[in-house]
Design a protein around this motif. Structure first.
Motif, mmCIF file in Angstrom:
data_model
loop_
_atom_site.group_PDB
_atom_site.id
_atom_site.type_symbol
_atom_site.label_atom_id
_atom_site.label_comp_id
_atom_site.label_asym_id
_atom_site.label_seq_id
_atom_site.Cartn_x
_atom_site.Cartn_y
_atom_site.Cartn_z
ATOM 1 N N UNK A 147 0.820 -1.204 0.000
ATOM 2 C CA UNK A 147 0.000 0.000 0.000
ATOM 3 C C UNK A 147 0.863 1.267 0.000
ATOM 4 N N UNK A 148 2.007 1.208 0.647
ATOM 5 C CA UNK A 148 2.914 2.353 0.602
ATOM 6 C C UNK A 148 3.462 2.537 -0.821
ATOM 7 N N UNK A 149 3.751 1.427 -1.484
ATOM 8 C CA UNK A 149 4.198 1.503 -2.881
ATOM 9 C C UNK A 149 3.104 2.097 -3.759
ATOM 10 N N UNK A 150 1.876 1.682 -3.500
ATOM 11 C CA UNK A 150 0.732 2.214 -4.242
ATOM 12 C C UNK A 150 0.576 3.718 -4.001
ATOM 13 N N UNK A 151 0.755 4.136 -2.766
ATOM 14 C CA UNK A 151 0.688 5.562 -2.425
ATOM 15 C C UNK A 151 1.761 6.345 -3.185
#
Length: 75
Positions: free
Chosen positions: A32-36
């Motif tokens: 999710x951090x990568x997606x952000x």
């Protein structure tokens, strides 16, 4: 994306992560951090492209005005 935009997006995500507890970071997860980070990069890219389009429109308008002036300069 340029490397500069990628690095800036990663810096934003890291700054956000610094505000979270370890438990919150684990709950969110690296995916999710990568997606952000990708969302931030996309937003920056969109903003840059919109500004470039505005600048191109201004250059086009100036070129038309210059051509009009040049065509009527001799008269």
């Amino acid at each position: 994306m340029t490397m500069k935009q990628t690095q800036h997006a990663n810096n934003v995500v890291e700054a956000f992560k610094a505000k979270l507890s370890d438990e919150q970071k684990i709950a969110i997860g690296s995916a999710h951090f990568d997606e952000l980070s990708l969302l931030i990069e996309s937003a920056m890219s969109t903003a840059v492209l919109e500004e470039m389009e505005k600048a191109a429109d201004q250059v086009d308008a100036l070129a038309h005005k210059l051509r009009h002036f040049a065509e009527h300069f001799d008269n």
